[in-house]
Motif scaffolding. Structure first.
Motif, PDB file in Angstrom:
ATOM      1  N   ASP A   1       7.007 -11.624  -8.355  1.00 53.14           N
ATOM      2  CA  ASP A   1       5.742 -10.908  -8.196  1.00 53.14           C
ATOM      3  C   ASP A   1       5.878  -9.772  -7.191  1.00 53.14           C
ATOM      4  OD1 ASP A   1       4.450 -12.530  -9.996  1.00 53.14           O
ATOM      5  OD2 ASP A   1       3.669 -13.894  -8.469  1.00 53.14           O
ATOM      6  N   ARG A   2       7.016  -9.718  -6.519  1.00 48.11           N
ATOM      7  CA  ARG A   2       7.237  -8.715  -5.488  1.00 48.11           C
ATOM      8  C   ARG A   2       7.394  -7.333  -6.124  1.00 48.11           C
ATOM      9  NH1 ARG A   2      11.674  -6.676  -3.210  1.00 48.11           N
ATOM     10  NH2 ARG A   2      11.536  -5.919  -1.082  1.00 48.11           N
ATOM     11  N   VAL A   3       6.689  -6.350  -5.572  1.00 49.80           N
ATOM     12  CA  VAL A   3       6.784  -4.979  -6.057  1.00 49.80           C
ATOM     13  C   VAL A   3       7.866  -4.266  -5.252  1.00 49.80           C
ATOM     14  CG1 VAL A   3       5.571  -2.794  -6.371  1.00 49.80           C
ATOM     15  CG2 VAL A   3       4.361  -4.954  -6.745  1.00 49.80           C
ATOM     16  N   THR A   4       8.921  -3.865  -5.946  1.00 50.16           N
ATOM     17  CA  THR A   4      10.010  -3.141  -5.301  1.00 50.16           C
ATOM     18  C   THR A   4       9.765  -1.643  -5.454  1.00 50.16           C
ATOM     19  OG1 THR A   4      11.323  -3.038  -7.321  1.00 50.16           O
ATOM     20  CG2 THR A   4      11.620  -4.994  -5.918  1.00 50.16           C
ATOM     21  N   TRP A   5      10.583  -0.839  -4.748  1.00 51.44           N
ATOM     22  CA  TRP A   5      10.473   0.615  -4.913  1.00 51.44           C
ATOM     23  C   TRP A   5      10.802   1.025  -6.339  1.00 51.44           C
ATOM     24  CZ3 TRP A   5       7.819   3.852  -2.254  1.00 51.44           C
ATOM     25  CH2 TRP A   5       7.524   3.585  -0.925  1.00 51.44           C
TER      26      TRP A   5
ATOM     27  N   LEU B   1       0.819  -1.211   0.000  1.00 49.61           N
ATOM     28  CA  LEU B   1       0.000   0.000   0.000  1.00 49.61           C
ATOM     29  C   LEU B   1       0.852   1.260   0.000  1.00 49.61           C
ATOM     30  CD1 LEU B   1      -2.817  -1.144   2.442  1.00 49.61           C
ATOM     31  CD2 LEU B   1      -3.114  -0.505   0.032  1.00 49.61           C
ATOM     32  N   LEU B   2       1.954   1.244   0.716  1.00 51.78           N
ATOM     33  CA  LEU B   2       2.849   2.398   0.738  1.00 51.78           C
ATOM     34  C   LEU B   2       3.445   2.643  -0.655  1.00 51.78           C
ATOM     35  CD1 LEU B   2       4.230   4.583   2.460  1.00 51.78           C
ATOM     36  CD2 LEU B   2       6.036   2.922   2.937  1.00 51.78           C
ATOM     37  N   LYS B   3       3.861   1.597  -1.315  1.00 49.82           N
ATOM     38  CA  LYS B   3       4.413   1.727  -2.662  1.00 49.82           C
ATOM     39  C   LYS B   3       3.338   2.155  -3.656  1.00 49.82           C
ATOM     40  CE  LYS B   3       8.106  -1.500  -1.685  1.00 49.82           C
ATOM     41  NZ  LYS B   3       8.468  -2.910  -1.638  1.00 49.82           N
TER      42      LYS B   3
ATOM     43  N   ILE C   1      10.239  -0.667  -9.038  1.00 45.40           N
ATOM     44  CA  ILE C   1       9.074  -0.976  -9.864  1.00 45.40           C
ATOM     45  C   ILE C   1       7.968   0.044  -9.621  1.00 45.40           C
ATOM     46  CG2 ILE C   1       7.193  -2.643 -10.209  1.00 45.40           C
ATOM     47  CD1 ILE C   1       9.309  -4.853  -9.753  1.00 45.40           C
ATOM     48  N   ALA C   2       7.686   0.364  -8.374  1.00 48.07           N
ATOM     49  CA  ALA C   2       6.622   1.326  -8.055  1.00 48.07           C
ATOM     50  C   ALA C   2       6.902   2.677  -8.699  1.00 48.07           C
ATOM     51  CB  ALA C   2       6.485   1.473  -6.543  1.00 48.07           C
ATOM     52  N   LEU C   3       8.126   3.165  -8.576  1.00 44.79           N
ATOM     53  CA  LEU C   3       8.465   4.460  -9.153  1.00 44.79           C
ATOM     54  C   LEU C   3       8.596   4.381 -10.673  1.00 44.79           C
ATOM     55  CD1 LEU C   3      10.925   5.740  -6.418  1.00 44.79           C
ATOM     56  CD2 LEU C   3       8.492   6.292  -6.710  1.00 44.79           C
ATOM     57  N   GLY C   4       9.014   3.217 -11.178  1.00 44.87           N
ATOM     58  CA  GLY C   4       9.061   3.014 -12.620  1.00 44.87           C
ATOM     59  C   GLY C   4       7.671   3.040 -13.238  1.00 44.87           C
ATOM     60  N   VAL C   5       6.704   2.456 -12.545  1.00 41.46           N
ATOM     61  CA  VAL C   5       5.318   2.494 -13.027  1.00 41.46           C
ATOM     62  C   VAL C   5       4.823   3.940 -13.059  1.00 41.46           C
ATOM     63  CG1 VAL C   5       2.936   1.858 -12.452  1.00 41.46           C
ATOM     64  CG2 VAL C   5       4.731   0.129 -12.389  1.00 41.46           C
ATOM     65  N   ALA C   6       5.120   4.702 -12.015  1.00 45.42           N
ATOM     66  CA  ALA C   6       4.716   6.115 -11.979  1.00 45.42           C
ATOM     67  C   ALA C   6       5.353   6.874 -13.142  1.00 45.42           C
ATOM     68  CB  ALA C   6       5.104   6.745 -10.644  1.00 45.42           C
ATOM     69  N   ALA C   7       6.640   6.655 -13.369  1.00 41.74           N
ATOM     70  CA  ALA C   7       7.324   7.322 -14.484  1.00 41.74           C
ATOM     71  C   ALA C   7       6.717   6.906 -15.818  1.00 41.74           C
ATOM     72  CB  ALA C   7       8.814   6.997 -14.447  1.00 41.74           C
ATOM     73  N   GLY C   8       6.403   5.630 -15.953  1.00 38.26           N
ATOM     74  CA  GLY C   8       5.774   5.138 -17.179  1.00 38.26           C
ATOM     75  C   GLY C   8       4.427   5.788 -17.434  1.00 38.26           C
ATOM     76  N   GLN C   9       3.658   5.976 -16.374  1.00 35.52           N
ATOM     77  CA  GLN C   9       2.354   6.641 -16.517  1.00 35.52           C
ATOM     78  C   GLN C   9       2.520   8.078 -16.996  1.00 35.52           C
ATOM     79  OE1 GLN C   9      -0.802   5.456 -16.296  1.00 35.52           O
ATOM     80  NE2 GLN C   9       0.089   3.440 -16.057  1.00 35.52           N
ATOM     81  N   LEU C  10       3.539   8.755 -16.470  1.00 37.73           N
ATOM     82  CA  LEU C  10       3.777  10.144 -16.890  1.00 37.73           C
ATOM     83  C   LEU C  10       4.261  10.210 -18.332  1.00 37.73           C
ATOM     84  CD1 LEU C  10       5.362  11.517 -13.611  1.00 37.73           C
ATOM     85  CD2 LEU C  10       3.076  12.011 -14.532  1.00 37.73           C
TER      86      LEU C  10
END
Length: 157
Positions: free
Chosen positions: A135-139, A79-81, A141-150
């Protein structure tokens, strides 16, 4: 073609492309232009609500686990990520909007972005082939997904 039929067909395009690794927004914009229409950014956002709700339905077990067992460390970490990725995307999206970013009005940049994105997907898949995945979400990956969305917001395709 009348507005209702066009909206239904665009909804089908959005729904089908949301669950495969292609740009649903890019394909939606291409389908709009091919139908001879140009809808507002609001329409293009609202039409994606159904796909978002479908994602929630598909991952309902995960959503239920996050809501009912949020005190578990693994769920708190997730949830934090998730929250961090959302905040980065929201702030970045607002900054892009304030900078005057708008969806392209013509088909060419969206088509090029979609083609480029397709090649990037194939390249990434080739690079990942044979590598161990998790399947583990790392930091990262979380920030990469955010960058990808932008990137996808600025360069839909």
């Amino acid at each position: 073609m009348n507005e209702t039929v066009t909206a239904i067909l665009l909804g089908i395009v959005e729904g089908l492309t949301e669950f495969i690794p292609v740009s649903s927004t890019g394909h939606l914009l291409i389908a709009e232009r091919l139908a001879g229409r140009h809808y507002s950014d609001l329409f293009n956002t609202v039409i994606q609500i159904g796909a978002v709700l479908a994602v929630v339905a598909v991952f309902s077990d995960r959503v239920r686990s996050l809501l009912t067992r949020w005190k578990e460390p693994a769920n708190q970490d997730y949830l934090l990520k998730l929250a961090a990725a959302f905040v980065v995307t929201a702030i970045g999206g607002l900054a892009l909007k304030k900078a005057g970013l708008r969806l392209p009005k013509t088909l060419t940049p969206v088509a090029w972005a979609t083609l480029t994105g397709g090649f990037l997907f194939v390249g990434l898949e080739r690079w990942l082939y044979g590598r161990r995945t998790t399947d583990r979400v790392t930091w990262a990956i979380a920030l990469g997904v955010a960058a990808g969305q932008l990137i996808a917001a600025a360069y839909p395709g």
